[in-house]
Design an enzyme around this catalytic site. Structure first.
Site, PDB file in Angstrom:
ATOM      1  CE  LYS A  46      -0.520  -0.577   5.163  1.00 54.81           C
ATOM      2  NZ  LYS A  46      -1.359  -0.921   6.243  1.00 54.81           N
ATOM      3  CE1 TYR A 266      13.320  31.842   6.400  1.00 52.91           C
ATOM      4  CE2 TYR A 266      13.074  29.493   6.469  1.00 52.91           C
ATOM      5  CZ  TYR A 266      13.399  30.802   5.790  1.00 52.91           C
ATOM      6  OH  TYR A 266      12.781  31.289   4.149  1.00 52.91           O
TER       7      TYR A 266
HETATM    8  C1  LIG Z   1       0.233  -2.183   7.293  1.00 49.57           C
HETATM    9  C2  LIG Z   1      -0.652  -3.493   7.562  1.00 49.57           C
HETATM   10  C3  LIG Z   1       0.256  -4.130   7.232  1.00 49.57           C
HETATM   11  C4  LIG Z   1       1.247  -4.631   7.345  1.00 49.57           C
HETATM   12  O1  LIG Z   1       1.781  -3.819   8.775  1.00 49.57           O
HETATM   13  P1  LIG Z   1       3.258  -3.568   8.551  1.00 49.57           P
HETATM   14  O2  LIG Z   1       3.876  -3.182  10.489  1.00 49.57           O
HETATM   15  O3  LIG Z   1       3.823  -2.867   7.803  1.00 49.57           O
HETATM   16  O4  LIG Z   1       3.963  -5.114   8.361  1.00 49.57           O
HETATM   17  C5  LIG Z   1      -0.941  -5.421   7.606  1.00 49.57           C
HETATM   18  N1  LIG Z   1      -2.123  -5.974   7.321  1.00 49.57           N
HETATM   19  C6  LIG Z   1      -3.019  -4.853   8.152  1.00 49.57           C
HETATM   20  C7  LIG Z   1      -4.110  -4.898   8.053  1.00 49.57           C
HETATM   21  C8  LIG Z   1      -1.670  -3.270   6.981  1.00 49.57           C
HETATM   22  O5  LIG Z   1      -3.134  -2.654   8.003  1.00 49.57           O
END
Ligand SMILES: *Cc1c(COP(=O)(O)O)cnc(C)c1O
Length: 384
Positions: A46, A266
């Site tokens: 994702k 700044y």
């Molecule tokens: C993002 C996500 C993962 C992966 O999690 P990590 O901690 O990055 O390994 C797995 N399952 C779900 C439902 C997620 O939203």
């Protein structure tokens, strides 16, 4: 290590250079797959594979046999299905009336999170006289997304009678997997075991990166690592066993010698306590390098132990004053001229670990990766 592809800004013009080691990514996948034991190992890609570039990440993982992917949104799934029509792509954020056509036409598998979503998917395929698999999300204690345990078990009984949908995966997500001793883990595990035993003919999945490393009970049939693939630390107080995947370097655009007593950046929030040599680099907060990591003069600064650091050939150099939109200043006093002459400061990589860089900005590796900007030259490297 050979560059296999370059994208983003032309190397001669870029202010920052982001190198992505595809061999390390693949090694991390293989390590997680091994830790997954008899369970299949998917990849969570994702948010453009946590900012690293989903196209290249999926290409590398597909090459070593990973055929199951998780994305958050349909758009992220289409890109994978275009390249790999045979991949199984789960859409974690579920579906709604406006996205259902595209999800169906794109051959994505929605992770349904409510009875309403299940009924929507069921009606959609009833009308078309056909059926398509789905996944079911169960909320076992995070209170983010999914049917409750009771709803899920009641749905199972109803589905056996009414044949609404054909689940191919039942899944849940842990709230505290990064803290293995947190009591909520055992509670969620117990709830999920209850659901999984009812859905005995459907694959089950609970483990993210950290849960994979927390013992066999969490593995079920399919694991879903994300951050660990990309080299991030996923468990508190344990040495990160993953290989770093990204190196972020910033180009030095000026070096200046400044006397003790003058101030930097700044707000004039940082006063030099000695005669100093300052390197100004052309990466700033507009590149996703977080302003909260500034040396002084920002709200979070006092809450976090130390400012962000860079590294020049093993010499650690602290950020000075407030980081700006396109430029940041580092204290390079005492760094040998030969090292400075190379012209680049590492911001994240072998010397400055992703999670240390994140901690210095009061955030986590996940946020740092997914914020990586669009002004870098991106170089994908591999020996393979
Ligand atoms: C993002 C996500 C993962 C992966 O999690 P990590 O901690 O990055 O390994 C797995 N399952 C779900 C439902 C997620 O939203």
């Amino acid at each position: 290590m050979k560059p296999v592809e370059k994208s983003g800004v032309d190397s001669r013009l870029a202010g920052g250079r982001l190198t992505i080691d595809l061999d390390a990514l693949v090694a991390n996948y293989q390590a997680l797959k091994k830790m997954s034991g008899n369970a299949r190992c998917a990849a969570v890609v994702k948010a453009n594979a946590y900012g690293l570039g989903a196209d290249k990440v999926v290409e590398a993982l597909w090459g070593v046999g990973c055929d199951t992917y998780f994305v958050a949104l349909p758009q992220e799934g289409f890109a994978i299905k275009r390249l790999y029509p045979k991949a199984t792509v789960f859409v974690l954020n579920g579906l709604h009336a406006q996205s259902i056509d595209s999800i169906a036409e794109g051959n994505l598998v929605p992770v349904l999170a409510s009875i309403e979503q299940i009924e929507l998917w069921a009606r959609y395929w009833q009308k078309r006289g056909s059926r398509r698999p789905c996944a079911i999300q169960v909320d076992t204690g995070m209170n983010r997304l999914g049917l409750s345990v009771e709803e899920t078990i009641a749905f199972r009984a109803r589905n056996l009678k009414e044949h609404l949908v054909t689940p191919m995966l039942i899944m849940s997500h842990l709230a505290c997997a990064d803290e293995p001793s947190h009591p909520l883990n055992a509670q969620q595990l117990e709830s999920f075991q209850k659901v999984a035993s009812v859905f005995d003919d459907v694959e089950s999945s609970l483990a993210n990166s950290s849960a994979i490393q927390s013992g066999d009970d969490y593995l079920f049939d399919l694991t879903r690592p994300g951050i660990a693939l990309y080299g991030g630390d996923s468990i508190e107080d344990v040495v990160n066993p993953m290989r770093p995947v990204i190196t972020l370097e910033a180009r030095i655009v000026q070096i200046r010698d400044v006397p003790k007593g003058e101030t930097v950046s700044y707000g004039a929030t940082q006063t030099l306590e000695r005669d100093s040599r300052i390197a100004t680099v052309s990466v700033g907060y507009a590149d996703g390098y977080p302003r909260a990591g500034s040396g002084a003069g920002v709200a979070l600064r006092n809450a976090v132990d130390s400012a962000a650091h860079g590294s020049i050939q093993g010499h650690k150099v602290p950020l000075l004053g407030r980081m700006t939109m396109d430029l940041s200043m580092f204290d390079v006093t005492g760094v040998p001229d030969e090292a400075l002459a190379r012209g680049w400061i590492e911001l994240i990589g072998r010397d400055i670990l992703l999670d240390d860089a994140a901690r210095a900005a009061g955030t986590i590796g996940y946020e740092l990766l997914t914020s990586l900007g669009h002004r870098y030259e991106r170089i994908y490297v591999s020996n393979g």
